[in-house]
Design a protein around this motif. Structure first.
Motif, PDB file in Angstrom:
ATOM      1  N   PHE A  83      78.819 104.173   5.004  1.00 39.13           N
ATOM      2  CA  PHE A  83      77.451 103.664   4.923  1.00 39.13           C
ATOM      3  C   PHE A  83      76.449 104.813   5.056  1.00 39.13           C
ATOM      4  CE2 PHE A  83      73.670 102.094   7.134  1.00 39.13           C
ATOM      5  CZ  PHE A  83      73.240 101.117   6.244  1.00 39.13           C
ATOM      6  N   LEU A  84      76.666 105.673   6.064  1.00 43.98           N
ATOM      7  CA  LEU A  84      75.754 106.804   6.276  1.00 43.98           C
ATOM      8  C   LEU A  84      75.796 107.800   5.130  1.00 43.98           C
ATOM      9  CD1 LEU A  84      76.246 107.495  10.088  1.00 43.98           C
ATOM     10  CD2 LEU A  84      74.301 106.369   8.969  1.00 43.98           C
ATOM     11  N   ALA A  85      76.952 107.898   4.473  1.00 44.25           N
ATOM     12  CA  ALA A  85      77.101 108.816   3.338  1.00 44.25           C
ATOM     13  C   ALA A  85      76.490 108.247   2.054  1.00 44.25           C
ATOM     14  CB  ALA A  85      78.574 109.139   3.119  1.00 44.25           C
ATOM     15  N   GLY A  86      76.060 106.987   2.106  1.00 46.64           N
ATOM     16  CA  GLY A  86      75.422 106.383   0.942  1.00 46.64           C
ATOM     17  C   GLY A  86      76.354 105.629   0.023  1.00 46.64           C
ATOM     18  N   ASP A  87      77.556 105.298   0.506  1.00 44.65           N
ATOM     19  CA  ASP A  87      78.467 104.498  -0.321  1.00 44.65           C
ATOM     20  C   ASP A  87      77.779 103.198  -0.743  1.00 44.65           C
ATOM     21  OD1 ASP A  87      80.334 106.434   0.225  1.00 44.65           O
ATOM     22  OD2 ASP A  87      81.732 105.111   1.279  1.00 44.65           O
ATOM     23  N   SER A  88      78.066 102.751  -1.929  1.00 41.16           N
ATOM     24  CA  SER A  88      77.528 101.477  -2.412  1.00 41.16           C
ATOM     25  C   SER A  88      78.153 100.316  -1.641  1.00 41.16           C
ATOM     26  CB  SER A  88      77.837 101.312  -3.901  1.00 41.16           C
ATOM     27  OG  SER A  88      79.247 101.164  -4.084  1.00 41.16           O
ATOM     28  N   SER A  89      77.541  99.169  -1.734  1.00 39.36           N
ATOM     29  CA  SER A  89      78.125  97.976  -1.102  1.00 39.36           C
ATOM     30  C   SER A  89      79.524  97.716  -1.639  1.00 39.36           C
ATOM     31  CB  SER A  89      77.248  96.744  -1.333  1.00 39.36           C
ATOM     32  OG  SER A  89      76.071  96.832  -0.582  1.00 39.36           O
ATOM     33  N   GLN A  90      79.717  97.933  -2.937  1.00 39.42           N
ATOM     34  CA  GLN A  90      81.049  97.736  -3.526  1.00 39.42           C
ATOM     35  C   GLN A  90      82.040  98.737  -2.943  1.00 39.42           C
ATOM     36  OE1 GLN A  90      82.042  95.203  -5.305  1.00 39.42           O
ATOM     37  NE2 GLN A  90      84.122  96.008  -5.291  1.00 39.42           N
ATOM     38  N   GLY A  91      81.622  99.979  -2.784  1.00 41.08           N
ATOM     39  CA  GLY A  91      82.484 100.993  -2.187  1.00 41.08           C
ATOM     40  C   GLY A  91      82.855 100.643  -0.752  1.00 41.08           C
ATOM     41  N   LEU A  92      81.889 100.112  -0.016  1.00 41.49           N
ATOM     42  CA  LEU A  92      82.165  99.696   1.363  1.00 41.49           C
ATOM     43  C   LEU A  92      83.110  98.495   1.387  1.00 41.49           C
ATOM     44  CD1 LEU A  92      78.591 100.132   2.870  1.00 41.49           C
ATOM     45  CD2 LEU A  92      80.602 101.556   3.323  1.00 41.49           C
ATOM     46  N   LYS A  93      82.929  97.576   0.450  1.00 38.43           N
ATOM     47  CA  LYS A  93      83.831  96.424   0.379  1.00 38.43           C
ATOM     48  C   LYS A  93      85.265  96.865   0.127  1.00 38.43           C
ATOM     49  CE  LYS A  93      80.338  93.124  -1.054  1.00 38.43           C
ATOM     50  NZ  LYS A  93      79.805  92.311  -2.142  1.00 38.43           N
ATOM     51  N   VAL A  94      85.434  97.877  -0.708  1.00 44.70           N
ATOM     52  CA  VAL A  94      86.778  98.413  -0.960  1.00 44.70           C
ATOM     53  C   VAL A  94      87.358  98.979   0.331  1.00 44.70           C
ATOM     54  CG1 VAL A  94      88.056 100.230  -2.162  1.00 44.70           C
ATOM     55  CG2 VAL A  94      86.411  98.833  -3.419  1.00 44.70           C
ATOM     56  N   LYS A  95      86.548  99.657   1.125  1.00 45.72           N
ATOM     57  CA  LYS A  95      87.020 100.206   2.405  1.00 45.72           C
ATOM     58  C   LYS A  95      87.473  99.097   3.361  1.00 45.72           C
ATOM     59  CE  LYS A  95      84.210 104.403   2.486  1.00 45.72           C
ATOM     60  NZ  LYS A  95      85.095 105.509   2.773  1.00 45.72           N
ATOM     61  N   THR A  96      86.883  97.910   3.259  1.00 46.30           N
ATOM     62  CA  THR A  96      87.291  96.818   4.151  1.00 46.30           C
ATOM     63  C   THR A  96      88.712  96.355   3.869  1.00 46.30           C
ATOM     64  OG1 THR A  96      86.473  94.983   2.767  1.00 46.30           O
ATOM     65  CG2 THR A  96      84.907  95.979   4.324  1.00 46.30           C
ATOM     66  N   LEU A  97      89.253  96.746   2.718  1.00 46.77           N
ATOM     67  CA  LEU A  97      90.618  96.355   2.364  1.00 46.77           C
ATOM     68  C   LEU A  97      91.673  97.285   2.951  1.00 46.77           C
ATOM     69  CD1 LEU A  97      89.988  95.429  -1.375  1.00 46.77           C
ATOM     70  CD2 LEU A  97      90.053  93.904   0.621  1.00 46.77           C
ATOM     71  N   GLN A  98      91.244  98.395   3.548  1.00 43.64           N
ATOM     72  CA  GLN A  98      92.209  99.318   4.153  1.00 43.64           C
ATOM     73  C   GLN A  98      92.870  98.653   5.355  1.00 43.64           C
ATOM     74  OE1 GLN A  98      89.953 102.775   5.236  1.00 43.64           O
ATOM     75  NE2 GLN A  98      88.620 101.656   6.607  1.00 43.64           N
ATOM     76  N   SER A  99      94.051  99.123   5.691  1.00 45.39           N
ATOM     77  CA  SER A  99      94.826  98.478   6.758  1.00 45.39           C
ATOM     78  C   SER A  99      94.095  98.481   8.092  1.00 45.39           C
ATOM     79  CB  SER A  99      96.202  99.129   6.901  1.00 45.39           C
ATOM     80  OG  SER A  99      96.077 100.480   7.302  1.00 45.39           O
ATOM     81  N   ALA A 100      93.314  99.503   8.375  1.00 50.92           N
ATOM     82  CA  ALA A 100      92.587  99.559   9.654  1.00 50.92           C
ATOM     83  C   ALA A 100      91.624  98.382   9.806  1.00 50.92           C
ATOM     84  CB  ALA A 100      91.819 100.869   9.764  1.00 50.92           C
ATOM     85  N   CYS A 101      91.150  97.864   8.691  1.00 47.47           N
ATOM     86  CA  CYS A 101      90.220  96.733   8.732  1.00 47.47           C
ATOM     87  C   CYS A 101      90.938  95.386   8.611  1.00 47.47           C
ATOM     88  CB  CYS A 101      89.174  96.852   7.641  1.00 47.47           C
ATOM     89  SG  CYS A 101      88.070  98.273   7.845  1.00 47.47           S
ATOM     90  N   GLN A 102      92.096  95.388   8.003  1.00 49.16           N
ATOM     91  CA  GLN A 102      92.814  94.132   7.756  1.00 49.16           C
ATOM     92  C   GLN A 102      93.766  93.742   8.876  1.00 49.16           C
ATOM     93  OE1 GLN A 102      92.275  91.946   5.175  1.00 49.16           O
ATOM     94  NE2 GLN A 102      90.515  93.274   4.914  1.00 49.16           N
ATOM     95  N   GLN A 103      94.175  94.706   9.670  1.00 50.25           N
ATOM     96  CA  GLN A 103      95.139  94.425  10.746  1.00 50.25           C
ATOM     97  C   GLN A 103      94.427  93.981  12.021  1.00 50.25           C
ATOM     98  OE1 GLN A 103      98.472  94.549  10.222  1.00 50.25           O
ATOM     99  NE2 GLN A 103      97.932  95.013   8.117  1.00 50.25           N
ATOM    100  N   PRO A 104      95.030  93.089  12.769  1.00 49.69           N
ATOM    101  CA  PRO A 104      94.449  92.739  14.067  1.00 49.69           C
ATOM    102  C   PRO A 104      94.544  93.934  15.013  1.00 49.69           C
ATOM    103  CG  PRO A 104      96.532  91.582  13.734  1.00 49.69           C
ATOM    104  CD  PRO A 104      96.243  92.341  12.467  1.00 49.69           C
ATOM    105  N   PRO A 105      93.694  93.971  16.037  1.00 49.27           N
ATOM    106  CA  PRO A 105      93.785  95.082  16.981  1.00 49.27           C
ATOM    107  C   PRO A 105      95.112  95.064  17.700  1.00 49.27           C
ATOM    108  CG  PRO A 105      92.192  93.445  17.725  1.00 49.27           C
ATOM    109  CD  PRO A 105      92.676  93.013  16.379  1.00 49.27           C
ATOM    110  N   LYS A 106      95.554  96.246  18.126  1.00 48.36           N
ATOM    111  CA  LYS A 106      96.800  96.331  18.886  1.00 48.36           C
ATOM    112  C   LYS A 106      96.620  95.631  20.216  1.00 48.36           C
ATOM    113  CE  LYS A 106      98.042 100.627  16.690  1.00 48.36           C
ATOM    114  NZ  LYS A 106      97.887 102.049  16.745  1.00 48.36           N
ATOM    115  N   SER A 107      97.673  95.021  20.696  1.00 54.33           N
ATOM    116  CA  SER A 107      97.561  94.229  21.920  1.00 54.33           C
ATOM    117  C   SER A 107      97.274  95.058  23.151  1.00 54.33           C
ATOM    118  CB  SER A 107      98.844  93.414  22.138  1.00 54.33           C
ATOM    119  OG  SER A 107      99.952  94.289  22.234  1.00 54.33           O
ATOM    120  N   ASP A 108      97.546  96.360  23.110  1.00 52.60           N
ATOM    121  CA  ASP A 108      97.288  97.207  24.279  1.00 52.60           C
ATOM    122  C   ASP A 108      95.876  97.757  24.312  1.00 52.60           C
ATOM    123  OD1 ASP A 108      97.705  98.877  22.105  1.00 52.60           O
ATOM    124  OD2 ASP A 108      98.688 100.443  23.278  1.00 52.60           O
ATOM    125  N   GLU A 109      95.016  97.380  23.339  1.00 53.25           N
ATOM    126  CA  GLU A 109      93.655  97.898  23.306  1.00 53.25           C
ATOM    127  C   GLU A 109      92.694  96.929  23.932  1.00 53.25           C
ATOM    128  OE1 GLU A 109      93.432 100.835  19.630  1.00 53.25           O
ATOM    129  OE2 GLU A 109      93.398  98.746  19.068  1.00 53.25           O
TER     130      GLU A 109
END
Length: 109
Positions: A83-109
């Motif tokens: 977002f700070l780098a100026g990615d488009s909304s579409q570019g940010l939406k693509v980033k939401t598909l990465q595993s870090a965004c799709q996986q639930p948080p680890k239970s130890d966090e």
């Protein structure tokens, strides 16, 4: 829509104090909004309404989180840095598909 934030301890139903609804349309800076689907402090419904009123925004609703953004630090940093780098909304939406965004948080966090 301020009633959507009634679980906030500071809010306590004081609608006038927390109601900046009319000012949101005046925000001219690009705005990054984050919400957790299970957040009872700042519910997704309220964040969605805020997003509709801020002209230039990106809203991400994490499907696994409540209020603790720190449980998804990698996802948050990836999206916010983009977002700070100026990615488009579409570019940010693509980033939401990465595993870090799709996986639930680890239970130890």
């Amino acid at each position: 829509f301020p009633e959507n934030f009634s679980h906030c301890q500071e809010y306590q139903g004081n609608f006038d104090y927390f109601d900046y609804t009319n000012d949101l349309k005046n925000i001219t800076a690009p705005t990054f909004l984050w919400s957790g689907f299970y957040d009872h402090v700042t519910p997704t419904e309220g964040m969605s309404q805020i997003a509709k009123l801020i002209p230039d925004n990106f809203l991400y609703v994490d499907p696994h989180l409540g209020h603790m953004i720190t449980q998804k630090e990698e996802c948050f940093l990836s999206l916010f840095e983009g977002f700070l780098a100026g990615d488009s909304s579409q570019g940010l939406k693509v980033k939401t598909l990465q595993s870090a965004c799709q996986q639930p948080p680890k239970s130890d966090e």
